[in-house]
Design a protein around this motif. Structure first.
Motif, PDB file in Angstrom:
ATOM      1  N   GLN A 262      -0.706 -12.980   6.298  1.00 12.92           N
ATOM      2  CA  GLN A 262      -0.349 -12.409   7.601  1.00 12.92           C
ATOM      3  C   GLN A 262      -0.939 -11.016   7.777  1.00 12.92           C
ATOM      4  O   GLN A 262      -1.401 -10.652   8.862  1.00 12.92           O
ATOM      5  CB  GLN A 262       1.176 -12.349   7.738  1.00 12.92           C
ATOM      6  CG  GLN A 262       1.843 -13.705   7.936  1.00 12.92           C
ATOM      7  CD  GLN A 262       3.350 -13.610   7.861  1.00 12.92           C
ATOM      8  OE1 GLN A 262       3.926 -12.770   7.154  1.00 12.92           O
ATOM      9  NE2 GLN A 262       4.038 -14.488   8.576  1.00 12.92           N
ATOM     10  N   ALA A 263      -0.953 -10.237   6.694  1.00 12.62           N
ATOM     11  CA  ALA A 263      -1.524  -8.889   6.754  1.00 12.62           C
ATOM     12  C   ALA A 263      -3.028  -8.946   7.005  1.00 12.62           C
ATOM     13  O   ALA A 263      -3.579  -8.135   7.771  1.00 12.62           O
ATOM     14  CB  ALA A 263      -1.221  -8.142   5.457  1.00 12.62           C
ATOM     15  N   GLN A 264      -3.706  -9.909   6.364  1.00 11.47           N
ATOM     16  CA  GLN A 264      -5.144 -10.080   6.590  1.00 11.47           C
ATOM     17  C   GLN A 264      -5.419 -10.483   8.034  1.00 11.47           C
ATOM     18  O   GLN A 264      -6.354  -9.986   8.667  1.00 11.47           O
ATOM     19  CB  GLN A 264      -5.693 -11.146   5.632  1.00 11.47           C
ATOM     20  CG  GLN A 264      -5.770 -10.705   4.179  1.00 11.47           C
ATOM     21  CD  GLN A 264      -6.948  -9.785   3.900  1.00 11.47           C
ATOM     22  OE1 GLN A 264      -7.726  -9.445   4.801  1.00 11.47           O
ATOM     23  NE2 GLN A 264      -7.089  -9.367   2.648  1.00 11.47           N
ATOM     24  N   GLN A 265      -4.604 -11.409   8.559  1.00  6.32           N
ATOM     25  CA  GLN A 265      -4.756 -11.832   9.954  1.00  6.32           C
ATOM     26  C   GLN A 265      -4.522 -10.668  10.906  1.00  6.32           C
ATOM     27  O   GLN A 265      -5.222 -10.521  11.912  1.00  6.32           O
ATOM     28  CB  GLN A 265      -3.792 -12.975  10.252  1.00  6.32           C
ATOM     29  CG  GLN A 265      -4.146 -14.280   9.544  1.00  6.32           C
ATOM     30  CD  GLN A 265      -3.090 -15.343   9.706  1.00  6.32           C
ATOM     31  OE1 GLN A 265      -1.945 -15.067  10.101  1.00  6.32           O
ATOM     32  NE2 GLN A 265      -3.428 -16.589   9.379  1.00  6.32           N
ATOM     33  N   LYS A 283       1.033   0.999  -5.015  1.00  8.30           N
ATOM     34  CA  LYS A 283       0.939  -0.427  -5.297  1.00  8.30           C
ATOM     35  C   LYS A 283       1.599  -1.204  -4.168  1.00  8.30           C
ATOM     36  O   LYS A 283       2.777  -0.983  -3.838  1.00  8.30           O
ATOM     37  CB  LYS A 283       1.622  -0.759  -6.626  1.00  8.30           C
ATOM     38  CG  LYS A 283       1.508  -2.243  -7.006  1.00  8.30           C
ATOM     39  CD  LYS A 283       2.134  -2.527  -8.361  1.00  8.30           C
ATOM     40  CE  LYS A 283       1.988  -4.014  -8.721  1.00  8.30           C
ATOM     41  NZ  LYS A 283       2.596  -4.317 -10.035  1.00  8.30           N
ATOM     42  N   ARG A 284       0.858  -2.128  -3.576  1.00  9.94           N
ATOM     43  CA  ARG A 284       1.355  -2.879  -2.417  1.00  9.94           C
ATOM     44  C   ARG A 284       2.028  -4.172  -2.870  1.00  9.94           C
ATOM     45  O   ARG A 284       1.474  -4.948  -3.645  1.00  9.94           O
ATOM     46  CB  ARG A 284       0.205  -3.184  -1.464  1.00  9.94           C
ATOM     47  CG  ARG A 284       0.649  -3.612  -0.077  1.00  9.94           C
ATOM     48  CD  ARG A 284      -0.507  -3.692   0.895  1.00  9.94           C
ATOM     49  NE  ARG A 284      -1.398  -4.807   0.595  1.00  9.94           N
ATOM     50  CZ  ARG A 284      -2.622  -4.687   0.095  1.00  9.94           C
ATOM     51  NH1 ARG A 284      -3.097  -3.483  -0.164  1.00  9.94           N
ATOM     52  NH2 ARG A 284      -3.367  -5.745  -0.131  1.00  9.94           N
ATOM     53  N   LEU A 285       3.251  -4.412  -2.379  1.00 11.20           N
ATOM     54  CA  LEU A 285       4.001  -5.636  -2.665  1.00 11.20           C
ATOM     55  C   LEU A 285       4.273  -6.360  -1.354  1.00 11.20           C
ATOM     56  O   LEU A 285       4.844  -5.771  -0.433  1.00 11.20           O
ATOM     57  CB  LEU A 285       5.339  -5.310  -3.355  1.00 11.20           C
ATOM     58  CG  LEU A 285       5.289  -4.458  -4.630  1.00 11.20           C
ATOM     59  CD1 LEU A 285       6.695  -4.086  -5.066  1.00 11.20           C
ATOM     60  CD2 LEU A 285       4.560  -5.213  -5.735  1.00 11.20           C
ATOM     61  N   HIS A 286       3.868  -7.604  -1.274  1.00  9.53           N
ATOM     62  CA  HIS A 286       4.111  -8.389  -0.059  1.00  9.53           C
ATOM     63  C   HIS A 286       5.385  -9.223  -0.237  1.00  9.53           C
ATOM     64  O   HIS A 286       5.485 -10.031  -1.152  1.00  9.53           O
ATOM     65  CB  HIS A 286       2.920  -9.305   0.242  1.00  9.53           C
ATOM     66  CG  HIS A 286       1.704  -8.568   0.693  1.00  9.53           C
ATOM     67  ND1 HIS A 286       1.522  -8.157   1.982  1.00  9.53           N
ATOM     68  CD2 HIS A 286       0.604  -8.148  -0.008  1.00  9.53           C
ATOM     69  CE1 HIS A 286       0.363  -7.524   2.090  1.00  9.53           C
ATOM     70  NE2 HIS A 286      -0.213  -7.497   0.897  1.00  9.53           N
ATOM     71  N   ARG A 287       6.351  -9.005   0.640  1.00 11.29           N
ATOM     72  CA  ARG A 287       7.602  -9.754   0.621  1.00 11.29           C
ATOM     73  C   ARG A 287       7.858 -10.262   2.043  1.00 11.29           C
ATOM     74  O   ARG A 287       8.525  -9.610   2.841  1.00 11.29           O
ATOM     75  CB  ARG A 287       8.762  -8.874   0.141  1.00 11.29           C
ATOM     76  CG  ARG A 287       8.662  -8.462  -1.315  1.00 11.29           C
ATOM     77  CD  ARG A 287       8.776  -9.671  -2.241  1.00 11.29           C
ATOM     78  NE  ARG A 287       8.748  -9.304  -3.663  1.00 11.29           N
ATOM     79  CZ  ARG A 287       7.661  -9.166  -4.383  1.00 11.29           C
ATOM     80  NH1 ARG A 287       6.458  -9.338  -3.817  1.00 11.29           N
ATOM     81  NH2 ARG A 287       7.724  -8.851  -5.667  1.00 11.29           N
ATOM     82  N   HIS A 353       7.087  -1.138   5.501  1.00 12.48           N
ATOM     83  CA  HIS A 353       6.633  -1.439   6.865  1.00 12.48           C
ATOM     84  C   HIS A 353       6.258  -2.911   6.976  1.00 12.48           C
ATOM     85  O   HIS A 353       6.044  -3.603   5.971  1.00 12.48           O
ATOM     86  CB  HIS A 353       5.457  -0.554   7.287  1.00 12.48           C
ATOM     87  CG  HIS A 353       4.147  -0.855   6.612  1.00 12.48           C
ATOM     88  ND1 HIS A 353       3.407  -1.989   6.894  1.00 12.48           N
ATOM     89  CD2 HIS A 353       3.437  -0.163   5.684  1.00 12.48           C
ATOM     90  CE1 HIS A 353       2.310  -1.989   6.167  1.00 12.48           C
ATOM     91  NE2 HIS A 353       2.292  -0.895   5.417  1.00 12.48           N
ATOM     92  N   GLY A 354       6.212  -3.374   8.192  1.00 18.74           N
ATOM     93  CA  GLY A 354       5.708  -4.705   8.479  1.00 18.74           C
ATOM     94  C   GLY A 354       4.609  -4.524   9.494  1.00 18.74           C
ATOM     95  O   GLY A 354       3.566  -3.936   9.192  1.00 18.74           O
ATOM     96  N   SER A 355       4.854  -4.976  10.722  1.00 19.64           N
ATOM     97  CA  SER A 355       3.884  -4.737  11.794  1.00 19.64           C
ATOM     98  C   SER A 355       4.311  -3.513  12.595  1.00 19.64           C
ATOM     99  O   SER A 355       3.737  -2.441  12.485  1.00 19.64           O
ATOM    100  CB  SER A 355       3.785  -5.972  12.697  1.00 19.64           C
ATOM    101  OG  SER A 355       3.281  -7.085  11.971  1.00 19.64           O
TER     102      SER A 355
END
Length: 549
Positions: A262-265, A283-287, A353-355
């Motif tokens: 989703q972040a790439q999109q 360090k980035r964590l995707h949750r 953060h998200g969007s």
């Protein structure tokens, strides 16, 4: 606008009211600009029902004849249908999940009442909403509005003054329309740099401090996504700001509430994420957390399951599971636990953060503070936390809570993020019954008030909008009302014992429960349970008084 323009029939006699937990009753129905009032005219009964029209989520109407046909009750041949044709039924589905039925004599009167309810329950103008007309006897306008301010919050945290400052760069809401006028930022970053960072972040939401952990000096920040775009744009000021946050620490964490895909999109659409080469110390964590339409549809399915009167338990459990609501609760608690763990146990600062940073981001920062900070677990502390992290931080209440689970309107920006937060808090309340200083009744009250309220606290979508509509000057504050002595007694947990330790939630499926007090609140079983809990509460209070005497 005159409300009378939308009221063709102001009152009707001999209306039969059907509502949960009460037998049917006959009386007079009146409609005003903001309320539906039913007065029971039965002998020895002075009962009244007052429904705020803003609480109405959907209105369904039909003639008695249609209902009889639906249930297979056809009139006998040769019998006049004039009586059945001249009466109608309105079913009102409320945002607090109540379902009310009104049997109204006179089809024309029925249609008039239904049309008035539909119009007056969805007024677009903020100034026409009931909080601007509500005048309780125990309060007066002009009193201090709210429990805290960014300035007071900063003043109370002296330990962070060495490295952090209070910036008024957003004093006129020109930098970020959804932020309050004052925010806490690193002392090393000037206001001119903040303006550049704001242009690089979604909605102007540059990273700001929302929590300082006294035990180790680590912080939680929240923001909108970086607008790196397909060309991988950079903002040196943004990189310097985040570097200033961790200072001499070896690293920090970024919890992104989107999946990596989703972040790439989002990057291809002009959004993005913090790349490793530019933010090497982070360090980035995707949750991933669901939001928007998906979360709203989950609520709709859950309410539908709770309204299923089928005795088949397997079918009911299947519907409950298919709603995925408890999965969302589990994800929220799990991610908030991870955030708290990074700060409390690992000793690292975290950016969330998200969007846009106005929904899941605020949910996580609120829950993490509740897990770590004992001052947020008192009644006043919790309300102050909600004010700071949701009201002041720009959660768009008016958009998100425009409709609940029954509305037939097409979904737009509705999303039950605040309700999900309250559900998560209730799970904590169940798992740690002595650690939270407020009762379930408070959570139920807040869940109701967010969708329809006498108070102005949840009006509008941001602090800026509330200023434009003079909400703080012309309406009363819910949080202040809840702390009045009578209200405070009702919403305090008599079993509360202050606990300085973090409270780590269990997220195993067997540890999570359906919040029956809310989702099944209008059933007889839930009502009986509520009465028992109230009796236990009174006994505990009495025992406490005896122990002190």
């Amino acid at each position: 606008m005159e409300f009378s323009e939308h009221i063709k029939t102001a009152n009707v006699e001999d209306v039969v009211l059907h509502q949960p937990l009460h037998p049917p009753s006959k009386g007079t129905l009146c409609i005003t600009g903001h309320h539906l009032l039913f007065s029971d005219r039965e002998e020895d009964s002075g009962r009244q029902v007052l429904l705020l029209l803003r609480n109405v989520d959907a209105v369904e109407k039909s003639s008695v004849e249609n209902l009889m046909n639906y249930f297979g009750l056809f009139p006998k041949p040769g019998r006049s249908d004039r009586a059945t044709e001249s009466s109608g039924t309105i079913i009102i589905k409320c945002k607090d999940l109540r379902v009310i039925q009104l049997d109204i004599p006179g089809m024309e009167q029925c249609l008039n009442i239904a049309q008035s309810i539909e119009t007056l329950s969805h007024l677009d103008s903020v100034a026409e909403m009931y909080p601007f007309f509500y005048r309780p006897s125990h309060a007066s306008l002009g009193e201090q509005w709210g429990l805290s301010t960014p300035e007071r919050h900063y003043t109370e945290m002296e330990a962070l003054h060495e490295r952090w400052r209070l910036s008024t760069v957003n004093q006129n809401y020109s930098v970020c329309p959804s932020y309050p006028p004052a925010v806490i930022v690193p002392k090393a970053i000037g206001d001119d740099a903040l303006k550049k960072v704001a242009k690089f972040r979604q909605g102007g939401r540059f990273p700001v401090l929302c929590y300082y952990h006294k035990k180790n000096g680590m912080v939680i920040l929240r923001s909108g996504q970086p607008l790196t775009g397909a060309n991988r744009k950079r903002c040196i000021e943004d990189e310097l700001l985040l570097q200033a946050v961790i200072a001499d620490s070896d690293k920090g964490y970024i919890i992104d509430t989107r999946s990596a895909q989703q972040a790439q999109q989002a990057r291809m659409m002009g959004g993005g994420f913090e790349s490793k080469p530019c933010y090497s110390s982070w360090k980035r964590l995707h949750r991933p957390m669901e939001r928007g339409k998906t979360l709203q549809e989950s609520l709709i399915k859950l309410v539908e399951a709770c309204g299923d009167k089928s005795p088949n338990m397997d079918r009911w459990l299947s519907k409950l599971e298919n709603s995925k609501w408890l999965s969302h609760v589990q994800t929220a608690l799990s991610t908030a636990g991870l955030l708290a763990e990074c700060v409390e146990r690992d000793g690292h600062s975290v950016l969330v953060h998200g969007s846009e940073g106005t929904d899941a981001t605020l949910l996580l920062s609120t829950l993490a503070q509740l897990i770590m900070d004992p001052s947020c677990r008192t009644l006043e502390g919790f309300l102050t936390l909600l004010e700071r992290e949701f009201v002041q931080a720009g959660h768009p209440f008016q958009q998100r809570c425009s409709h609940s689970a029954f509305s037939h309107a097409r979904l737009q920006q509705e999303c039950p993020v605040f309700l999900l937060l309250l559900d998560c808090v209730w799970q904590l309340w169940c798992q740690f019954p002595l650690a939270l200083g407020f009762s379930e009744a408070l959570l139920l009250r807040l869940a109701t008030e967010a969708y329809s309220s006498d108070y102005g606290t949840f009006l509008c979508n941001s602090d800026m909008e509330r200023g434009v509509h003079q909400v703080k000057d012309k309406t009363h504050c819910l949080f202040q009302a809840l702390l009045k002595p009578k209200e405070r007694d009702q919403y305090t947990n008599p079993l509360y014992e202050p606990n300085e330790l973090a409270i780590w939630p269990s997220v195993h499926p067997q540890s999570l429960q359906l919040w029956s007090g809310f989702f099944l609140r209008w059933t007889q079983q839930a009502h009986h349970l509520e009465l028992v809990q109230e009796e236990i509460r009174n006994m505990v209070i009495e025992w406490g008084k005896l122990a002190l005497s």
